[in-house]
Design an enzyme around this catalytic site. Structure first.
Site, short mmCIF file in Angstrom:
data_model
loop_
_atom_site.label_atom_id
_atom_site.label_comp_id
_atom_site.label_asym_id
_atom_site.label_seq_id
_atom_site.Cartn_x
_atom_site.Cartn_y
_atom_site.Cartn_z
N PRO A 115 0.82 -1.21 0.00
CG PRO A 115 -0.36 -1.32 2.00
CD PRO A 115 0.63 -2.04 1.16
CG HIS A 142 7.28 -11.42 3.35
ND1 HIS A 142 7.21 -10.11 2.95
CD2 HIS A 142 8.52 -11.61 3.85
CE1 HIS A 142 8.37 -9.53 3.18
NE2 HIS A 142 9.19 -10.42 3.72
CG ASP A 202 13.06 -9.69 4.11
OD1 ASP A 202 11.81 -9.64 4.17
OD2 ASP A 202 13.78 -8.67 4.17
#
Length: 192
Positions: A93, A113, A128
């Site tokens: 976003p 994630h 990650d």
């Protein structure tokens, strides 16, 4: 012949009262201007602080490493009653980007994630690495299923691009998620 009447004598008290009323009105205008100026300066400083914090978050925090920590050095704890936001698939976003590649397993990796970022105390690096493993598994599965190196190469290129984006642009989303999911015991928000 009519003699003109002398002008009425104004009392010194009345003149003083008029003078004070005028001066008070000017003082009030100056005070209002001064307060407005101070408020404008305060808002400007707040905006600069917000932009600098956003830049630091985007680039990896104060120390160049993307780590969420309390300002007093204490360990953040999970925020009581916090409900993670629904995962948004592969997108951000922050940048107005939403990728819908149409590969369900890719969306699943992105959602995992997102949840990892919203787990208080979880490091960005760990999230990650899990993401990279999940993505690379997709390409291995494509190779097993289709057996075509051309498709695997396209998959690996897509995965690499997505992972590089997360590595280089994911600090702010990570820190924002940690701020939402965590609480620092000794920190209280204070407004200027």
């Amino acid at each position: 012949m009519v003699t003109p009447r002398p002008a009425p004598a104004r009392s010194p008290a009345l003149l003083l009262l008029l003078l004070l009323a005028t001066a008070r009105g000017q003082e009030q205008d100056q005070t209002t201007d001064w307060r407005a100026t101070l408020k404008t300066i305060r808002n400007g400083i707040h905006k600069i602080d917000t932009y600098l914090n956003a830049a630091l978050d985007l680039l990896g925090g104060e120390d160049g490493l993307c780590q969420y920590k309390c300002s007093d050095g204490s360990k953040p704890v999970p925020r009581y009653g916090y409900k993670p936001s629904p995962p948004n698939g592969c997108g951000s976003p922050l940048f107005g980007v939403h990728l819908n590649i149409g590969i369900p397993s890719l969306t699943k990796c992105c959602n995992q994630h997102d949840r990892c970022y919203e787990t208080c105390g979880k490091s960005k690096n760990d999230c990650d690495e899990e993401f990279q493993y999940c993505l690379s598994k997709i390409c291995r599965d494509v190779q097993k299923t289709l057996g075509l190196s051309q498709n695997v190469q396209a998959c690996e290129t897509t995965v690499e691009l997505l992972f590089d984006s997360v590595i280089h642009l994911g600090c702010k989303p990570y820190l924002d998620s940690q701020r939402a999911a965590c609480w620092c015991r000794y920190e209280e928000k204070t407004d200027l």
